[in-house]
Design an enzyme around this catalytic site. Structure first.
Site, PDB file in Angstrom:
ATOM      1  N   ASP A 146      31.956  39.418  61.888  1.00  0.00           N
ATOM      2  CA  ASP A 146      31.688  38.126  61.273  1.00  0.00           C
ATOM      3  C   ASP A 146      32.164  37.004  62.208  1.00  0.00           C
ATOM      4  O   ASP A 146      31.788  36.974  63.370  1.00  0.00           O
ATOM      5  CB  ASP A 146      32.349  38.069  59.886  1.00  0.00           C
ATOM      6  N   HIS A 154      28.066  43.630  53.888  1.00  0.00           N
ATOM      7  CA  HIS A 154      28.602  42.890  55.028  1.00  0.00           C
ATOM      8  C   HIS A 154      29.950  43.402  55.507  1.00  0.00           C
ATOM      9  O   HIS A 154      30.266  43.301  56.693  1.00  0.00           O
ATOM     10  CB  HIS A 154      28.714  41.416  54.634  1.00  0.00           C
TER      11      HIS A 154
END
Length: 294
Positions: free
Chosen positions: A102, A273
């Site tokens: 991320d 994610h």
């Protein structure tokens, strides 16, 4: 709150102090977390990685227990990459493997572009480069990644809205980005640390400034790198989730092949994610061979 088996310290670098956690021996491997998390996102994989590597896990500036300077410009990934170079200098490391997820992955690829002599092998989890992600937006992706525009709004609007129920906002964000749409993959200790950030005005401001920099400086710097023909020299492994954000951009592995000469990658099934917490063994199976090749 250190991951079990990792020793915590504070390291001065680039005008700030980072909270750093470390364990293991061997080639240095630096793990960089993303939003809205901190070093705890690596807790399911770091101990295994430390069996083969000198694992170093900082909290990025503005996150965890690291300093949180004010202003958006100081959260440009070029500046945050300097934090990691300074950390390496403080620890006496000439080179290291870098693995980022991320926002930490955005710091990682900027580090590889700006300081190629410091990176042996690079691992990227669950992102495509900032400019490419903006360029891929359509209505569906805009709804899924609404936080990119929400957090980037001028202060203090998003900060005030989040702080009305910071822990609730963190829980909503975490759950909505997982494959199962719940919080079951996160440990109690991790959730406690993530929620604490959502209740801390300085951390919330830092997270917003991270995205303000992403929408402006990072996007511009990426465009400049592309225009200059800059390429990542380090061998690059890209790992993405079948249910994550890069998968919605079309050909995410192809995007990275435009940025680096040596790219390989794989998609992870049954993951959203937060792959390191959702499918930790699959992440280890992907990254260990890559870093062992050095």
């Amino acid at each position: 709150m250190a991951i079990e088996g990792l020793a915590a310290s504070r390291v001065s670098t680039n005008g700030i102090e980072l909270s750093v956690h470390r364990a293991g021996q061997g080639k240095p491997l630096i793990l960089l977390h993303g939003f809205p998390q901190n070093h705890r996102c690596w807790e399911k994989v770091a101990p295994r990685l430390a069996e083969e590597f000198d694992v170093i896990v900082p909290d990025l500036r503005g996150y965890g227990d690291s300093d949180a300077p004010e202003g958006a410009a100081v959260y440009a990934k070029r500046e945050m990459a300097k934090d990691i170079v300074g950390l390496m200098d403080a620890l006496g490391l000439d080179r290291a493997h870098i693995l980022g997820h991320d926002r930490g992955a955005r710091v990682s690829y900027r580090l590889a572009l700006d300081h190629p002599a410091r990176v042996d092998r690079l691992g990227i989890i669950e992102i495509v480069p900032t400019g490419d992600f903006w360029a891929a937006w359509d209505a569906d992706l805009a709804l899924a990644a609404y936080h990119w525009t929400f957090l980037a709004q001028a202060a203090p609007m998003p900060e005030r809205m989040i702080l009305a129920d910071g822990p609730g906002y963190i829980d909503f964000t975490l759950a909505s980005w997982t494959h199962g749409k719940d919080l079951s993959v996160f440990s109690d200790a991790a959730l406690e640390s993530y929620r604490a950030q959502g209740a801390d005005p300085a951390r919330v401001a830092a997270m917003c400034n991270d995205y303000r920099a992403g929408a402006t400086l990072d996007r511009r710097i990426d465009a400049e790198s592309r225009a200059s023909g800059d390429r990542i020299a380090a061998p690059l492994l890209f790992v993405w989730a079948e249910g994550g954000f890069p998968a919605r951009t079309g050909d995410p592995l192809g995007v990275w092949r435009d940025w680096a000469a040596d790219v390989r990658g794989c998609a992870l099934a049954n993951s959203g994610h937060f792959a390191m917490e959702e499918v930790p063994q699959a992440v280890l199976d992907a990254v260990l061979p890559h870093f062992r090749e050095a």
